[in-house]
Write a protein that holds these residues in place. Structure first.
Motif, PDB file in Angstrom:
ATOM      1  N   LEU A 102       1.020  -1.059   0.041  1.00  0.00           N
ATOM      2  CA  LEU A 102      -0.308   0.249  -0.418  1.00  0.00           C
ATOM      3  C   LEU A 102       0.948   0.892   0.077  1.00  0.00           C
ATOM      4  O   LEU A 102       0.817   2.133  -0.211  1.00  0.00           O
ATOM      5  CB  LEU A 102      -0.808  -0.014   1.347  1.00  0.00           C
ATOM      6  CG  LEU A 102      -2.021  -1.196   1.214  1.00  0.00           C
ATOM      7  CD1 LEU A 102      -2.348  -0.571   1.948  1.00  0.00           C
ATOM      8  CD2 LEU A 102      -3.182  -0.711   0.008  1.00  0.00           C
ATOM      9  N   GLN A 103       1.624   0.559   0.188  1.00  0.00           N
ATOM     10  CA  GLN A 103       3.136   2.197  -0.293  1.00  0.00           C
ATOM     11  C   GLN A 103       3.700   2.806  -1.612  1.00  0.00           C
ATOM     12  O   GLN A 103       4.058   3.630  -1.876  1.00  0.00           O
ATOM     13  CB  GLN A 103       3.871   1.898   1.225  1.00  0.00           C
ATOM     14  CG  GLN A 103       3.967   1.878   2.391  1.00  0.00           C
ATOM     15  CD  GLN A 103       4.219   2.018   3.298  1.00  0.00           C
ATOM     16  OE1 GLN A 103       6.151   2.932   3.196  1.00  0.00           O
ATOM     17  NE2 GLN A 103       4.970   0.725   4.050  1.00  0.00           N
ATOM     18  N   LEU A 104       3.067   1.990  -2.479  1.00  0.00           N
ATOM     19  CA  LEU A 104       3.196   2.082  -3.551  1.00  0.00           C
ATOM     20  C   LEU A 104       1.773   2.936  -4.571  1.00  0.00           C
ATOM     21  O   LEU A 104       1.366   3.583  -3.508  1.00  0.00           O
ATOM     22  CB  LEU A 104       3.055   0.880  -4.811  1.00  0.00           C
ATOM     23  CG  LEU A 104       3.832  -0.195  -4.557  1.00  0.00           C
ATOM     24  CD1 LEU A 104       3.296  -1.952  -5.321  1.00  0.00           C
ATOM     25  CD2 LEU A 104       4.869  -0.065  -5.003  1.00  0.00           C
ATOM     26  N   THR A 105       2.604   3.679  -5.367  1.00  0.00           N
ATOM     27  CA  THR A 105       2.174   4.329  -6.012  1.00  0.00           C
ATOM     28  C   THR A 105       0.743   3.964  -6.767  1.00  0.00           C
ATOM     29  O   THR A 105       0.930   3.021  -6.837  1.00  0.00           O
ATOM     30  CB  THR A 105       2.634   5.330  -6.966  1.00  0.00           C
ATOM     31  OG1 THR A 105       2.912   4.665  -7.563  1.00  0.00           O
ATOM     32  CG2 THR A 105       4.081   5.991  -6.435  1.00  0.00           C
ATOM     33  N   PRO A 106      -0.529   5.043  -6.450  1.00  0.00           N
ATOM     34  CA  PRO A 106      -1.467   4.543  -7.304  1.00  0.00           C
ATOM     35  C   PRO A 106      -1.242   4.213  -8.846  1.00  0.00           C
ATOM     36  O   PRO A 106      -1.827   2.731  -8.591  1.00  0.00           O
ATOM     37  CB  PRO A 106      -2.613   5.744  -7.412  1.00  0.00           C
ATOM     38  CG  PRO A 106      -1.775   6.466  -6.828  1.00  0.00           C
ATOM     39  CD  PRO A 106      -0.309   6.125  -5.903  1.00  0.00           C
ATOM     40  N   SER A 107      -0.936   4.463  -9.711  1.00  0.00           N
ATOM     41  CA  SER A 107      -0.083   4.027 -10.436  1.00  0.00           C
ATOM     42  C   SER A 107       0.820   2.473 -10.486  1.00  0.00           C
ATOM     43  O   SER A 107      -0.061   1.626 -11.150  1.00  0.00           O
ATOM     44  CB  SER A 107       0.100   4.513 -11.465  1.00  0.00           C
ATOM     45  OG  SER A 107       1.438   4.875 -11.218  1.00  0.00           O
ATOM     46  N   ASP A 108       1.011   2.325  -9.917  1.00  0.00           N
ATOM     47  CA  ASP A 108       2.080   0.857  -9.536  1.00  0.00           C
ATOM     48  C   ASP A 108       1.222  -0.376  -8.412  1.00  0.00           C
ATOM     49  O   ASP A 108       1.229  -1.191  -8.877  1.00  0.00           O
ATOM     50  CB  ASP A 108       2.972   0.913  -8.809  1.00  0.00           C
ATOM     51  CG  ASP A 108       4.150   1.719  -9.244  1.00  0.00           C
ATOM     52  OD1 ASP A 108       4.297   2.268 -10.739  1.00  0.00           O
ATOM     53  OD2 ASP A 108       5.475   1.928  -8.623  1.00  0.00           O
ATOM     54  N   ASP A 165      -6.095   7.085  -4.950  1.00  0.00           N
ATOM     55  CA  ASP A 165      -4.684   7.975  -3.902  1.00  0.00           C
ATOM     56  C   ASP A 165      -5.992   7.552  -2.235  1.00  0.00           C
ATOM     57  O   ASP A 165      -6.020   6.761  -2.561  1.00  0.00           O
ATOM     58  CB  ASP A 165      -5.437   9.776  -3.898  1.00  0.00           C
ATOM     59  CG  ASP A 165      -7.134   9.982  -3.572  1.00  0.00           C
ATOM     60  OD1 ASP A 165      -7.805   9.345  -3.275  1.00  0.00           O
ATOM     61  OD2 ASP A 165      -7.426  10.934  -4.583  1.00  0.00           O
ATOM     62  N   HIS A 166      -5.158   8.412  -1.260  1.00  0.00           N
ATOM     63  CA  HIS A 166      -5.313   7.644   0.102  1.00  0.00           C
ATOM     64  C   HIS A 166      -6.864   7.724   0.768  1.00  0.00           C
ATOM     65  O   HIS A 166      -7.122   7.040   1.601  1.00  0.00           O
ATOM     66  CB  HIS A 166      -4.530   8.439   0.800  1.00  0.00           C
ATOM     67  CG  HIS A 166      -2.723   7.448   0.935  1.00  0.00           C
ATOM     68  ND1 HIS A 166      -1.838   8.412  -0.579  1.00  0.00           N
ATOM     69  CD2 HIS A 166      -2.235   6.961   1.355  1.00  0.00           C
ATOM     70  CE1 HIS A 166      -0.767   7.318   0.153  1.00  0.00           C
ATOM     71  NE2 HIS A 166      -1.077   6.659   1.025  1.00  0.00           N
TER      72      HIS A 166
END
Length: 121
Positions: A60-66, A77-78
């Motif tokens: 969950l620390q990955l970017t949304p695109s990842d 987003d968060h």
């Protein structure tokens, strides 16, 4: 999602009927935190994406695109809604805390888990 006076989510649980509707629609925001061997043994909720609890916080620390590219999650987003599930609800509750720790604010739990899913589907 309801919020309390402090502005934090109150973690409304997802009932079976809503989970079935989300699964039938192919929702891409459902995360099953069980181990892969459990999915083989007990089955899985269609459209749920498996990210074992031990890997959830890091993932969950990955970017949304990842998150989308690597796991197929539709999280932008968060503040995006995430629904967590497991076998019976205990790991999902721990997963909710992990997601909060990395900044997610709209987290819900399907507490019935695969046990309820298999009994009612």
């Amino acid at each position: 999602m309801s919020v309390n006076k402090s502005g934090s989510d109150v973690g409304l649980d997802v009932a079976f009927e809503e989970m079935k509707e989300l699964s039938d629609r192919g929702a891409k925001n459902i995360i099953d935190v069980r181990e892969p061997s459990e999915l083989v043994a007990e089955g899985a909720i269609p459209s749920a994406i498996n990210i074992p609890l031990a890997k959830l916080k890091e993932t969950l620390q990955l970017t949304p695109s990842d998150l989308n590219a690597l796991h197929g999650l539709a999280i932008t987003d968060h503040n995006s809604e995430i629904i967590l599930t497991c076998r019976s609800g205990a790991r999902s509750a721990r997963a909710r805390e992990m997601a909060k720790e990395v900044g997610y604010t709209n987290i819900r739990v399907y507490g019935g888990g695969i046990l309820e899913w298999n009994a009612k589907k």
